[in-house]
Design an enzyme around this catalytic site. Sequence first.
Site, PDB file in Angstrom:
ATOM      1  N   GLY A  11      37.931   9.566  -5.439  1.00 24.69           N
ATOM      2  CA  GLY A  11      36.960   9.861  -4.395  1.00 24.69           C
ATOM      3  C   GLY A  11      37.399   9.333  -3.039  1.00 24.69           C
ATOM      4  N   THR A  99      27.849   1.167  -4.959  1.00 16.21           N
ATOM      5  CA  THR A  99      27.020   2.330  -5.259  1.00 16.21           C
ATOM      6  C   THR A  99      25.611   2.131  -4.704  1.00 16.21           C
ATOM      7  OG1 THR A  99      28.275   2.615  -7.303  1.00 16.21           O
ATOM      8  CG2 THR A  99      26.183   3.795  -7.143  1.00 16.21           C
ATOM      9  N   THR A 100      25.017   3.199  -4.174  1.00 11.00           N
ATOM     10  CA  THR A 100      23.638   3.143  -3.690  1.00 11.00           C
ATOM     11  C   THR A 100      22.803   4.176  -4.441  1.00 11.00           C
ATOM     12  OG1 THR A 100      24.147   4.697  -1.885  1.00 11.00           O
ATOM     13  CG2 THR A 100      24.341   2.342  -1.403  1.00 11.00           C
ATOM     14  N   PRO A 123      24.713  -3.104   0.333  1.00  9.54           N
ATOM     15  CA  PRO A 123      24.608  -1.733   0.817  1.00  9.54           C
ATOM     16  C   PRO A 123      25.786  -1.338   1.689  1.00  9.54           C
ATOM     17  CG  PRO A 123      23.134  -3.155   2.046  1.00  9.54           C
ATOM     18  CD  PRO A 123      23.692  -3.982   0.928  1.00  9.54           C
ATOM     19  N   HIS A 155      25.410  10.011   9.183  1.00  8.36           N
ATOM     20  CA  HIS A 155      26.563  10.080   8.284  1.00  8.36           C
ATOM     21  C   HIS A 155      27.064  11.519   8.192  1.00  8.36           C
ATOM     22  CE1 HIS A 155      25.223   6.093   6.895  1.00  8.36           C
ATOM     23  NE2 HIS A 155      26.462   5.944   6.466  1.00  8.36           N
ATOM     24  N   LYS A 159      27.181  13.274   2.466  1.00  5.39           N
ATOM     25  CA  LYS A 159      26.431  12.152   1.886  1.00  5.39           C
ATOM     26  C   LYS A 159      25.199  12.677   1.159  1.00  5.39           C
ATOM     27  CE  LYS A 159      24.678   7.516   2.884  1.00  5.39           C
ATOM     28  NZ  LYS A 159      25.410   6.958   1.721  1.00  5.39           N
TER      29      LYS A 159
END
Length: 269
Positions: A11, A99-100, A123, A155, A159
């Site tokens: 990724g 990770t969120t 975060p 962003h 996202k």
Amino acid sequence: MVRVAIAGAAGRMGRNLIKAVNGSQYAVLAAASEHPESSLIGVDVGEMAGLGKSGIVIVDDLAKAVDDFDVIIDFTLPISTLKNIELCQEHNKAIVIGTTGFSEPGKELIDQAAKEIPIVMAPNYSVGVNVVFKLLEKAAKIMGDYCDIEIIEAHHRYKVDAPSGTAIGMGEAIAGAMGNKLDDVAVYTREGITGERTKNEIGFATIRAGDIVGEHTAMFADIGERVEITHKATDRMTFANGAVRASHWLHQKSPGFYTMHDVLDLDQI
């Protein structure tokens, strides 16, 4: 020297994490994984990242390389991260979580896991953003009671969650400094006739466009003046370098739930 495994190696963040580990004097790349359907399973991770042959092939499950690493760095999806947390619990490994978008049950599982293994979760792993969190706490204590507070974040178009984890973290820093819980004061959408703004609310606005890496502004607005605290990221390597720094700090720490405030010792400021 900490031995690092990268989850989600192919990724955008995974590739940057590989480069960050490769350039670190404190960490060495020891394992890398991708989802089982990936065409990159079995590919040399160094060649995949454009760094040349590393001798480490991408696996579909980090359990296959569990003896090779000390810490997992995971910037993937909640379901994958929770699986890697279970692996760390089973084998007494540490994990750095970027990770969120976790659900409340997911957050509870992480809290429980932190009783058994060391976890850093944040975060945002940018050093600058974490300095901003500290500045927001101080600004909120001084100005929060008489200002209108808004958080604006932007962003890239790809996202998948909103508001960003960083924006939520900013809101939590502000709300906590004022003795509130963010869930009680956050306003995430405004549309139509909303009525006047209430005194304690923290508003959020989200932009998704182009290739914006990440921009966050917290606004403290009063009549006649306004203070804005802004962070702009121009390269994802800032997040990757911070996560690798966290992995080195976390190695051989006692079980517990840690944040970048702990890694950077910001509570001493």
